[in-house]
Design a protein around this motif. Sequence first.
Motif, PDB file in Angstrom:
ATOM      1  N   UNK A 124      -3.044   0.122 -14.151  1.00 56.13           N
ATOM      2  CA  UNK A 124      -1.639   0.304 -13.551  1.00 56.13           C
ATOM      3  C   UNK A 124      -1.873   0.567 -12.005  1.00 56.13           C
ATOM      4  N   UNK A 125      -2.725   1.421 -11.508  1.00 52.12           N
ATOM      5  CA  UNK A 125      -2.738   1.828 -10.460  1.00 52.12           C
ATOM      6  C   UNK A 125      -3.502   0.915  -9.418  1.00 52.12           C
ATOM      7  N   UNK A 126      -4.429   0.385  -9.967  1.00 47.65           N
ATOM      8  CA  UNK A 126      -5.431  -0.421  -9.103  1.00 47.65           C
ATOM      9  C   UNK A 126      -5.443  -1.800  -9.322  1.00 47.65           C
ATOM     10  N   UNK A 127      -5.622  -2.245 -10.399  1.00 49.06           N
ATOM     11  CA  UNK A 127      -5.923  -3.585 -10.993  1.00 49.06           C
ATOM     12  C   UNK A 127      -4.730  -4.416 -10.867  1.00 49.06           C
ATOM     13  N   UNK A 128      -3.294  -3.775 -11.021  1.00 52.39           N
ATOM     14  CA  UNK A 128      -2.155  -4.520 -10.913  1.00 52.39           C
ATOM     15  C   UNK A 128      -1.995  -4.956  -9.392  1.00 52.39           C
ATOM     16  N   UNK A 129      -2.383  -3.967  -8.450  1.00 52.42           N
ATOM     17  CA  UNK A 129      -2.271  -4.128  -6.620  1.00 52.42           C
ATOM     18  C   UNK A 129      -2.940  -5.435  -6.509  1.00 52.42           C
ATOM     19  N   UNK A 130      -4.293  -5.361  -6.971  1.00 51.46           N
ATOM     20  CA  UNK A 130      -4.990  -6.468  -6.601  1.00 51.46           C
ATOM     21  C   UNK A 130      -4.721  -7.972  -7.300  1.00 51.46           C
ATOM     22  N   UNK A 131      -4.237  -7.816  -8.421  1.00 44.22           N
ATOM     23  CA  UNK A 131      -3.840  -9.215  -9.301  1.00 44.22           C
ATOM     24  C   UNK A 131      -2.492  -9.585  -8.796  1.00 44.22           C
ATOM     25  N   UNK A 132      -1.481  -8.630  -8.496  1.00 43.77           N
ATOM     26  CA  UNK A 132      -0.244  -9.136  -7.982  1.00 43.77           C
ATOM     27  C   UNK A 132      -0.161  -9.748  -6.632  1.00 43.77           C
ATOM     28  N   UNK A 133      -1.256  -8.980  -5.758  1.00 42.68           N
ATOM     29  CA  UNK A 133      -1.555  -9.829  -4.460  1.00 42.68           C
ATOM     30  C   UNK A 133      -2.287 -11.246  -4.573  1.00 42.68           C
TER      31      UNK A 133
ATOM     32  N   UNK B 245      -7.452   1.843  -3.747  1.00 44.19           N
ATOM     33  CA  UNK B 245      -6.361   1.029  -3.019  1.00 44.19           C
ATOM     34  C   UNK B 245      -6.581   0.880  -1.513  1.00 44.19           C
ATOM     35  N   UNK B 246      -7.125   2.197  -0.969  1.00 43.05           N
ATOM     36  CA  UNK B 246      -7.412   2.039   0.417  1.00 43.05           C
ATOM     37  C   UNK B 246      -8.373   1.341   0.778  1.00 43.05           C
ATOM     38  N   UNK B 247      -9.315   1.007  -0.062  1.00 46.68           N
ATOM     39  CA  UNK B 247     -10.468   0.053   0.334  1.00 46.68           C
ATOM     40  C   UNK B 247     -10.377  -1.427  -0.300  1.00 46.68           C
ATOM     41  N   UNK B 248      -9.406  -1.717  -0.840  1.00 50.88           N
ATOM     42  CA  UNK B 248      -9.088  -3.213  -1.446  1.00 50.88           C
ATOM     43  C   UNK B 248      -9.391  -4.229  -0.374  1.00 50.88           C
ATOM     44  N   UNK B 249     -10.151  -5.162  -0.614  1.00 48.91           N
ATOM     45  CA  UNK B 249     -10.482  -6.321   0.397  1.00 48.91           C
ATOM     46  C   UNK B 249      -9.203  -6.921   0.827  1.00 48.91           C
ATOM     47  N   UNK B 250      -8.268  -6.503   0.582  1.00 51.30           N
ATOM     48  CA  UNK B 250      -6.807  -7.384   1.108  1.00 51.30           C
ATOM     49  C   UNK B 250      -7.000  -8.121   2.265  1.00 51.30           C
TER      50      UNK B 250
END
Length: 189
Positions: free
Chosen positions: A126-135, A175-180
């Motif tokens: 919910x909190x991590x994988x979703x942000x990366x995948x949705x991006x 989330x603060x260190x995701x390589x977006x």
Amino acid sequence: MAKTGENLRDKSRWSLGGMTALVTGGSKGIGDAVVEELATLGARVHTCGRDETQLQERLREWQAKGLQVTISVCDVSSRAQREELMKTASSVFQGKLNILVNNVGTCITKPTIEYTAEDFSFLMATNLESAFHLSQLAHPLLKASGSGSIVLMSSIVAVVHANFGSIYGATKGDINILPLWHFEVMHTY
């Protein structure tokens, strides 16, 4: 300079007219405020949440204010539901997205030692994988818009200890260190 008390939304530089935004978890809390703010500034907004009743209530309120908001029921912990959400957003916005706000966050408040494997997996999804995948899923839509932005919502618990939700803090810290940044470095929107 703006006069004291002058509403910044009245200034054209604050307009999001013509822009599109997808906000996860927009039916309550910070997500609700983000949806309303973006729509008030003129963006067309699509949002999602797990609770259809809550989403419908908020939609009625937004429509009563004349805001351009559409909704989807979606549990972002599910990869298949994330993919369906992005298909819906693509359809609603004709294949273009200007703003993705990865807002969703949930917490299970119990001692860390009592977390089950399912609790851990649910929080991570919910909190991590979703942000990366949705991006990742949003990337083609953001690029197609010519002006794409990804917003990641974190938490103070990501950097400061709290007596609850240590796994929640870990997910938000990640989330603060995701390589977006790589999305932006590799592609000009």
